[in-house]
Scaffold this motif. Structure first.
Motif, PDB file in Angstrom:
ATOM      1  N   SER A   1      13.498   0.210  -5.434  1.00  0.00           N
ATOM      2  CA  SER A   1      14.920   0.203  -5.119  1.00  0.00           C
ATOM      3  C   SER A   1      15.330   1.349  -4.201  1.00  0.00           C
ATOM      4  O   SER A   1      16.358   1.270  -3.548  1.00  0.00           O
ATOM      5  CB  SER A   1      15.730   0.232  -6.416  1.00  0.00           C
ATOM      6  OG  SER A   1      15.170   1.161  -7.315  1.00  0.00           O
ATOM      7  N   GLY A   2      14.527   2.382  -4.126  1.00  0.00           N
ATOM      8  CA  GLY A   2      14.844   3.571  -3.331  1.00  0.00           C
ATOM      9  C   GLY A   2      15.691   3.357  -2.099  1.00  0.00           C
ATOM     10  O   GLY A   2      16.901   3.562  -2.114  1.00  0.00           O
ATOM     11  N   GLY A   3      15.040   2.967  -1.012  1.00  0.00           N
ATOM     12  CA  GLY A   3      15.728   2.931   0.271  1.00  0.00           C
ATOM     13  C   GLY A   3      16.319   1.590   0.647  1.00  0.00           C
ATOM     14  O   GLY A   3      16.952   1.469   1.688  1.00  0.00           O
TER      15      GLY A   3
ATOM     16  N   ARG B   1       0.817  -1.219   0.000  1.00  0.00           N
ATOM     17  CA  ARG B   1       0.000   0.000   0.000  1.00  0.00           C
ATOM     18  C   ARG B   1       0.837   1.249   0.000  1.00  0.00           C
ATOM     19  O   ARG B   1       0.474   2.252  -0.598  1.00  0.00           O
ATOM     20  CB  ARG B   1      -0.894   0.016   1.247  1.00  0.00           C
ATOM     21  CG  ARG B   1      -2.116  -0.838   1.033  1.00  0.00           C
ATOM     22  CD  ARG B   1      -3.117  -0.693   2.149  1.00  0.00           C
ATOM     23  NE  ARG B   1      -4.045  -1.807   2.071  1.00  0.00           N
ATOM     24  CZ  ARG B   1      -4.715  -2.315   3.083  1.00  0.00           C
ATOM     25  NH1 ARG B   1      -4.582  -1.789   4.288  1.00  0.00           N
ATOM     26  NH2 ARG B   1      -5.533  -3.315   2.910  1.00  0.00           N
ATOM     27  N   GLN B   2       1.955   1.228   0.717  1.00  0.00           N
ATOM     28  CA  GLN B   2       2.664   2.473   0.946  1.00  0.00           C
ATOM     29  C   GLN B   2       4.031   2.518   0.288  1.00  0.00           C
ATOM     30  O   GLN B   2       4.652   3.579   0.270  1.00  0.00           O
ATOM     31  CB  GLN B   2       2.804   2.708   2.449  1.00  0.00           C
ATOM     32  CG  GLN B   2       1.515   2.372   3.170  1.00  0.00           C
ATOM     33  CD  GLN B   2       1.512   2.850   4.602  1.00  0.00           C
ATOM     34  OE1 GLN B   2       0.657   2.507   5.386  1.00  0.00           O
ATOM     35  NE2 GLN B   2       2.494   3.657   4.983  1.00  0.00           N
ATOM     36  N   GLY B   3       4.488   1.381  -0.198  1.00  0.00           N
ATOM     37  CA  GLY B   3       5.848   1.357  -0.716  1.00  0.00           C
ATOM     38  C   GLY B   3       6.846   1.141   0.402  1.00  0.00           C
ATOM     39  O   GLY B   3       6.516   1.334   1.579  1.00  0.00           O
TER      40      GLY B   3
ATOM     41  N   ASP C   1       9.617   2.728   1.417  1.00  0.00           N
ATOM     42  CA  ASP C   1      10.076   3.832   2.253  1.00  0.00           C
ATOM     43  C   ASP C   1       8.990   4.378   3.158  1.00  0.00           C
ATOM     44  O   ASP C   1       9.226   4.675   4.320  1.00  0.00           O
ATOM     45  CB  ASP C   1      10.633   4.950   1.377  1.00  0.00           C
ATOM     46  CG  ASP C   1      11.863   4.515   0.620  1.00  0.00           C
ATOM     47  OD1 ASP C   1      12.901   4.315   1.255  1.00  0.00           O
ATOM     48  OD2 ASP C   1      11.765   4.363  -0.614  1.00  0.00           O
ATOM     49  N   ALA C   2       7.805   4.524   2.602  1.00  0.00           N
ATOM     50  CA  ALA C   2       6.734   5.149   3.376  1.00  0.00           C
ATOM     51  C   ALA C   2       6.155   4.209   4.420  1.00  0.00           C
ATOM     52  O   ALA C   2       5.530   4.653   5.387  1.00  0.00           O
ATOM     53  CB  ALA C   2       5.637   5.650   2.442  1.00  0.00           C
TER      54      ALA C   2
ATOM     55  N   ARG D   1      -4.862  -4.067 -13.234  1.00  0.00           N
ATOM     56  CA  ARG D   1      -5.173  -2.966 -12.321  1.00  0.00           C
ATOM     57  C   ARG D   1      -6.274  -2.085 -12.881  1.00  0.00           C
ATOM     58  O   ARG D   1      -7.179  -1.662 -12.170  1.00  0.00           O
ATOM     59  CB  ARG D   1      -3.933  -2.105 -12.078  1.00  0.00           C
ATOM     60  CG  ARG D   1      -2.966  -2.721 -11.118  1.00  0.00           C
ATOM     61  CD  ARG D   1      -1.891  -1.712 -10.737  1.00  0.00           C
ATOM     62  NE  ARG D   1      -2.432  -0.649  -9.909  1.00  0.00           N
ATOM     63  CZ  ARG D   1      -1.789  -0.124  -8.871  1.00  0.00           C
ATOM     64  NH1 ARG D   1      -0.592  -0.561  -8.555  1.00  0.00           N
ATOM     65  NH2 ARG D   1      -2.333   0.833  -8.158  1.00  0.00           N
ATOM     66  N   ALA D   2      -6.137  -1.773 -14.167  1.00  0.00           N
ATOM     67  CA  ALA D   2      -7.141  -0.906 -14.783  1.00  0.00           C
ATOM     68  C   ALA D   2      -8.507  -1.574 -14.769  1.00  0.00           C
ATOM     69  O   ALA D   2      -9.528  -0.943 -14.458  1.00  0.00           O
ATOM     70  CB  ALA D   2      -6.726  -0.558 -16.219  1.00  0.00           C
TER      71      ALA D   2
ATOM     72  N   ALA E   1       4.452  -6.745 -17.275  1.00  0.00           N
ATOM     73  CA  ALA E   1       4.037  -5.376 -17.003  1.00  0.00           C
ATOM     74  C   ALA E   1       2.686  -5.083 -17.645  1.00  0.00           C
ATOM     75  O   ALA E   1       1.804  -4.443 -17.050  1.00  0.00           O
ATOM     76  CB  ALA E   1       5.095  -4.393 -17.520  1.00  0.00           C
TER      77      ALA E   1
ATOM     78  N   ALA F   1      -0.650  -4.050 -15.515  1.00  0.00           N
ATOM     79  CA  ALA F   1      -1.335  -2.779 -15.747  1.00  0.00           C
ATOM     80  C   ALA F   1      -2.775  -3.007 -16.223  1.00  0.00           C
ATOM     81  O   ALA F   1      -3.709  -2.331 -15.777  1.00  0.00           O
ATOM     82  CB  ALA F   1      -0.558  -1.949 -16.778  1.00  0.00           C
ATOM     83  N   PHE F   2      -2.938  -3.965 -17.100  1.00  0.00           N
ATOM     84  CA  PHE F   2      -4.273  -4.268 -17.620  1.00  0.00           C
ATOM     85  C   PHE F   2      -5.191  -4.720 -16.484  1.00  0.00           C
ATOM     86  O   PHE F   2      -6.356  -4.308 -16.391  1.00  0.00           O
ATOM     87  CB  PHE F   2      -4.157  -5.366 -18.675  1.00  0.00           C
ATOM     88  CG  PHE F   2      -5.372  -5.511 -19.540  1.00  0.00           C
ATOM     89  CD1 PHE F   2      -5.709  -4.524 -20.467  1.00  0.00           C
ATOM     90  CD2 PHE F   2      -6.192  -6.625 -19.431  1.00  0.00           C
ATOM     91  CE1 PHE F   2      -6.838  -4.649 -21.272  1.00  0.00           C
ATOM     92  CE2 PHE F   2      -7.316  -6.758 -20.229  1.00  0.00           C
ATOM     93  CZ  PHE F   2      -7.652  -5.768 -21.145  1.00  0.00           C
TER      94      PHE F   2
ATOM     95  N   ARG G   1       6.277  -3.340  -8.561  1.00  0.00           N
ATOM     96  CA  ARG G   1       6.722  -1.973  -8.380  1.00  0.00           C
ATOM     97  C   ARG G   1       8.212  -1.928  -8.073  1.00  0.00           C
ATOM     98  O   ARG G   1       8.708  -2.714  -7.271  1.00  0.00           O
ATOM     99  CB  ARG G   1       5.960  -1.330  -7.217  1.00  0.00           C
ATOM    100  CG  ARG G   1       5.962   0.187  -7.325  1.00  0.00           C
ATOM    101  CD  ARG G   1       5.747   0.894  -6.026  1.00  0.00           C
ATOM    102  NE  ARG G   1       4.455   0.646  -5.388  1.00  0.00           N
ATOM    103  CZ  ARG G   1       3.994   1.392  -4.404  1.00  0.00           C
ATOM    104  NH1 ARG G   1       4.678   2.440  -3.984  1.00  0.00           N
ATOM    105  NH2 ARG G   1       2.853   1.100  -3.831  1.00  0.00           N
ATOM    106  N   ASP G   2       8.914  -1.029  -8.685  1.00  0.00           N
ATOM    107  CA  ASP G   2      10.340  -0.867  -8.411  1.00  0.00           C
ATOM    108  C   ASP G   2      10.499  -0.103  -7.109  1.00  0.00           C
ATOM    109  O   ASP G   2      10.072   1.028  -6.981  1.00  0.00           O
ATOM    110  CB  ASP G   2      11.013  -0.102  -9.546  1.00  0.00           C
ATOM    111  CG  ASP G   2      12.511   0.007  -9.309  1.00  0.00           C
ATOM    112  OD1 ASP G   2      12.994  -0.563  -8.317  1.00  0.00           O
ATOM    113  OD2 ASP G   2      13.187   0.647 -10.120  1.00  0.00           O
TER     114      ASP G   2
END
Lengths: 187, 187, 187, 187
Positions: free
Chosen positions: D104-106, D16-18, D20-21, D160-161, D153, D157-158, D101-102
């Motif tokens: 890689s951030g933190g 839900r938040q990714g 980092d968040a 989710r939409a 991918a 995406a399909f 979802r990528d």
DNA sequence: GATGAATGAGAGTTCATTCAT
DNA sequence: AATGAATGAACTCTCATTCAT
């Protein structure tokens, strides 16, 4: 300004509680600044500690060097050494406790090294003065570096014990000088 | 048995890292027991520390008392005092470092008190020997308690410095005895 | 001027590290301005992010619209769509990564909304082109909105994979167009 | 038990938040355990994330492999691939969002690597199936690895939409299979 | 218009301690 | 007697944001 407030709060807290038990929150509160300001001015708790100790040692070193530079004989230098180190124990007891206590516990490697180096530089300065005395013929020859460290520990412990029982400085200085120079045995 | 394993692991870990930086996990691991066993044998980390230090001091105290009891003259007692304290620094360096280093930081009040008391008892024993020497006329009169603490600090520091550079014990003992008894000045 | 420096630094940092991991300090440094200037030009980090993404999408949208306006047949439009979106992945890889990656994590509600809206507008524009193709009889009928989003994701992923292995753009464009238009099965 | 509670709370919060968040506090609360338990079971937030994603990918991989093993023709395998991947998007939407979802951030380097490796293994498995189809003559030849990633991918995406607008799965599966296999152009 | 020292809420992490087994 | 999984308070450190200059 803020940096100075932090340093002097840190001296107080670190010397009372030791490196590990001291809290950055408390240092910030005593310094009257926000916690973030500690980290704006110092990279880490270790870095703050290293700054406090190395700057303290350097100040002490400079001050003693300045005072001893007025002495003209080796004997005067050595008497001054005892007196001024005791004086520092009296004037900045917290800082001196901090310098003398081994805090290596939680310090990171870099900070521990900075502290060790600063201490060593000061001890070597004292050892150099003792070697002058040996060359002069005034002092017994021996392990000058070991002596330097040991006499600093001696003075620090003697001062703490005397202070705890309210002895005045000049008595202690006279007695310490006699013990160090003349030994424990009756002349 | 388990208790002894814990105590001896604790001496090692506490002396290397200090009270605060030492971890109960590591002590348990080195002792080869589960963490719960530490708390089965000791009320808390502070309690374990106090047990380690007070038992260490008491052992040292008893051992030195036993050895010195063989001396017949005051002079022999004082020489033995120096030699045996240095010997202890050599034989149990970790325990002695632990005893000498001020760890008051994170200790709870009760444990800090037990430690202080044990140290004081030992220092007072040494001070008593010094007073014997003063009464005997061998030693210079003065603050016996301050001297006792200060000479212990001296010996500890001298020993550490010597050990760091690989000096052998009997040389150090002779030099230390000369410095303490006869002073820094050339006779 | 300053605003542009900030935007282009922000594209770089945000696309490399993601919204949360990116730091305002680093953006300021890369932009060559002081941190305060970020807040003089943008209300908050979320606002800066939303500005970067929405302006990026709008630029992309306008550019593609301009290029496709030269096409005279539906078939040309659809081929151009594939080619130009791949081209954008090649020319502004960081910006496109930024647009495609879901960053909703730490964004505040208002900024998340602006970003969602900008993305949706672009996807709806693509969906409109697909609907033209369906009406024209060229394309299979279906969920145009779902297709639009899914084909963008397809192109982005295909482009990243190709770029990682150094494929050149025109090969990739031809292959992607075949796959999208003609499908995976052999004709 | 506790480990499973943590993993499934982490899937929810991270997706839900990714990365980092998401907050360790919230994960602990949702898992119904104390924050310390997270660190008793996982070395760090990065480690927890890597465990969640890699275990999720491995489960997905095994499940799809098991189902596809029942297919006897290449055509069945490829249809199954589309259907089962869409099914996974439907059944474990949070986990799939997390995987796609990528993040890689933190993430620290070690965790990012574990995640990358797990993703790559799965994509390579898909690419292998595509290569089977190419050898079989059923599929157009091309960059199988790029296609595998791109079609995943696309499906994500399909899905989710479609999900956002309440489409049912079998319609979406049929449409997606047509688009992927037969292409966007009308036959 | 631009700055950067100062802030403080909140993050990830540690670790002495507990207790059911 | 001994265990170790689980805990949660307290820690160090980060970083978006502010504001006096």
């Amino acid at each position: 300004m803020v940096r100075d407030q932090i340093i002097s709060a840190a001296v107080r807290i670190f010397s009372r509680q030791g490196f590990d038990a001291a809290g950055m929150d408390e240092i910030a509160q005593v310094a009257g600044v926000a916690k973030g300001s500690l980290y704006y001015n110092f990279r880490s708790k270790s870095d703050l500690f290293a700054a406090v100790v190395t700057e303290g040692i350097d100040d002490l070193h400079r001050q003693i060097e300045r005072i001893l530079s007025r002495s003209s004989t080796v004997r005067q230098v050595l008497d001054g050494l005892v007196r001024e180190n005791l004086q520092a124990c009296q004037d900045y007891p917290e800082l001196v406790d901090l310098i003398m206590r081994d805090q290596s516990g939680g310090l990171d490697a870099a900070a521990a090294d900075r502290v060790r180096q600063a201490r060593e530089t000061y001890v070597q300065y004292i050892a150099g003065l003792l070697e002058d005395g040996m060359r002069d013929g005034l002092l017994r020859r021996g392990d000058s570096l070991g002596m330097a460290g040991a006499y600093l520990a001696f003075l620090h412990a003697f001062s703490r014990a005397g202070r705890a029982r309210g002895r005045n400085l000049s008595d202690m200085a006279a007695e310490a000088a006699d013990l160090i120079m003349g030994g424990l045995c009756r002349p």
